[in-house]
Design a protein around this motif. Sequence first.
Motif, mmCIF file in Angstrom:
data_model
loop_
_atom_site.group_PDB
_atom_site.id
_atom_site.type_symbol
_atom_site.label_atom_id
_atom_site.label_comp_id
_atom_site.label_asym_id
_atom_site.label_seq_id
_atom_site.Cartn_x
_atom_site.Cartn_y
_atom_site.Cartn_z
ATOM 1 N N LEU A 153 0.837 -1.205 0.000
ATOM 2 C CA LEU A 153 0.000 0.000 0.000
ATOM 3 C C LEU A 153 0.870 1.253 0.000
ATOM 4 O O LEU A 153 0.578 2.228 -0.704
ATOM 5 N N ALA A 154 1.941 1.221 0.780
ATOM 6 C CA ALA A 154 2.849 2.367 0.817
ATOM 7 C C ALA A 154 3.520 2.576 -0.534
ATOM 8 O O ALA A 154 3.642 3.721 -1.007
ATOM 9 N N LEU A 155 3.959 1.501 -1.157
ATOM 10 C CA LEU A 155 4.598 1.622 -2.472
ATOM 11 C C LEU A 155 3.616 2.159 -3.508
ATOM 12 O O LEU A 155 3.959 3.040 -4.307
ATOM 13 N N MET A 156 2.402 1.659 -3.494
ATOM 14 C CA MET A 156 1.380 2.132 -4.422
ATOM 15 C C MET A 156 1.165 3.634 -4.306
ATOM 16 O O MET A 156 1.037 4.346 -5.298
ATOM 17 N N ALA A 157 1.111 4.111 -3.066
ATOM 18 C CA ALA A 157 0.753 5.507 -2.810
ATOM 19 C C ALA A 157 1.945 6.459 -2.879
ATOM 20 O O ALA A 157 1.761 7.673 -2.859
ATOM 21 N N SER A 158 3.158 5.915 -2.954
ATOM 22 C CA SER A 158 4.353 6.759 -2.866
ATOM 23 C C SER A 158 4.649 7.548 -4.136
ATOM 24 O O SER A 158 5.258 8.626 -4.081
ATOM 25 N N ALA A 214 4.729 6.713 4.978
ATOM 26 C CA ALA A 214 3.352 6.206 4.940
ATOM 27 C C ALA A 214 2.993 5.720 6.339
ATOM 28 O O ALA A 214 3.548 4.727 6.825
ATOM 29 N N CYS A 215 2.063 6.396 6.964
ATOM 30 C CA CYS A 215 1.764 6.165 8.380
ATOM 31 C C CYS A 215 0.266 5.887 8.572
ATOM 32 O O CYS A 215 -0.574 6.493 7.905
ATOM 33 N N HIS A 216 -0.045 4.951 9.487
ATOM 34 C CA HIS A 216 -1.434 4.620 9.820
ATOM 35 C C HIS A 216 -2.247 4.270 8.570
ATOM 36 O O HIS A 216 -3.393 4.723 8.404
ATOM 37 N N LEU A 217 -1.689 3.464 7.711
ATOM 38 C CA LEU A 217 -2.363 3.085 6.460
ATOM 39 C C LEU A 217 -3.693 2.387 6.735
ATOM 40 O O LEU A 217 -3.801 1.574 7.652
ATOM 41 N N GLU A 253 -4.902 8.258 8.228
ATOM 42 C CA GLU A 253 -3.845 7.831 7.300
ATOM 43 C C GLU A 253 -3.044 9.037 6.793
ATOM 44 O O GLU A 253 -3.602 10.093 6.479
ATOM 45 N N TYR A 254 -1.726 8.837 6.709
ATOM 46 C CA TYR A 254 -0.821 9.909 6.299
ATOM 47 C C TYR A 254 0.201 9.324 5.322
ATOM 48 O O TYR A 254 0.994 8.462 5.690
ATOM 49 N N VAL A 255 0.144 9.739 4.054
ATOM 50 C CA VAL A 255 1.103 9.297 3.047
ATOM 51 C C VAL A 255 1.601 10.530 2.300
ATOM 52 O O VAL A 255 0.834 11.190 1.592
ATOM 53 N N VAL A 256 2.880 10.843 2.462
ATOM 54 C CA VAL A 256 3.450 12.042 1.850
ATOM 55 C C VAL A 256 4.816 11.705 1.262
ATOM 56 O O VAL A 256 5.649 11.082 1.922
ATOM 57 N N THR A 257 5.043 12.120 0.011
ATOM 58 C CA THR A 257 6.348 11.978 -0.634
ATOM 59 C C THR A 257 6.915 13.360 -0.899
ATOM 60 O O THR A 257 6.264 14.194 -1.538
ATOM 61 N N ARG A 258 8.128 13.588 -0.404
ATOM 62 C CA ARG A 258 8.817 14.860 -0.605
ATOM 63 C C ARG A 258 10.304 14.589 -0.786
ATOM 64 O O ARG A 258 10.787 13.496 -0.461
ATOM 65 N N THR A 259 11.022 15.572 -1.246
ATOM 66 C CA THR A 259 12.478 15.468 -1.236
ATOM 67 C C THR A 259 12.980 15.654 0.196
ATOM 68 O O THR A 259 12.272 16.214 1.036
ATOM 69 N N ILE A 260 14.173 15.172 0.454
ATOM 70 C CA ILE A 260 14.764 15.354 1.783
ATOM 71 C C ILE A 260 14.844 16.841 2.134
ATOM 72 O O ILE A 260 14.580 17.242 3.276
#
Length: 235
Positions: free
Chosen positions: A127-132, A199-202, A207-214
Amino acid sequence: MTFGTLYLIPAPLGEGDLAWMLPVGVQQRLASLDRFIVEHPKTARYFLKQIGGLQPLQAIELEVLNEHTRAAELEALLAPLLAGNDVGLLSEAGCPGVADPGASLVRLAHQRHIRVVPLVGPSSILLALMASGLNGQRFCFHGYLPVEQAARNQKIAQLEKASIMADETQIFIETPYRNQRLLEALIQQCRPDTDLCVACHLTLADEYVVTRTIGEWRRDLPDLNKKPAVFLLHG
């Protein structure tokens, strides 16, 4: 002699609507079983109690398989299957055999020619990979990173380098009470242009899924303390 079937049962990742996480067909299959192998009986009973049509809990047999189970004990867990009974292998959260002690039992079941059937349900890793939004064609799951700071930092550097060289998403997890320290280490060790998904609390309400640069994470760091999370890194 006909052996039983070992059903691999994904468990919810937290409190939530069971109908949202497990298809009706899967719940019907669970209701047909009266023998389960579980990590923790208390949480297993709580989960099974939510399954409609299930036999009374006092009539259900629960055997324990966890990180403390010795290899010599696995054969006994397969005895009901060898006697022709179907058994459900229930993960504590997510999918049995994936970052889960059930993998050793599944391997032994194959060696004993017992049919193994995976059932549909939540997997925090997929799920995390899908949403990332990161590379889903090439990825690697590493489980837990080292706890000791120097070894952990060295591993992070290795993962980032491997990701850049192979265009590969690196996926890993940590125990919830160490998640914040791992996030801070990632922020400190990785290049500013490396992508990181948290990806947290999927599957849960918060639920929290966020992709950002460092570099972007350094300006806005969430609080992950005691929150189950999956980390995905792509350089």
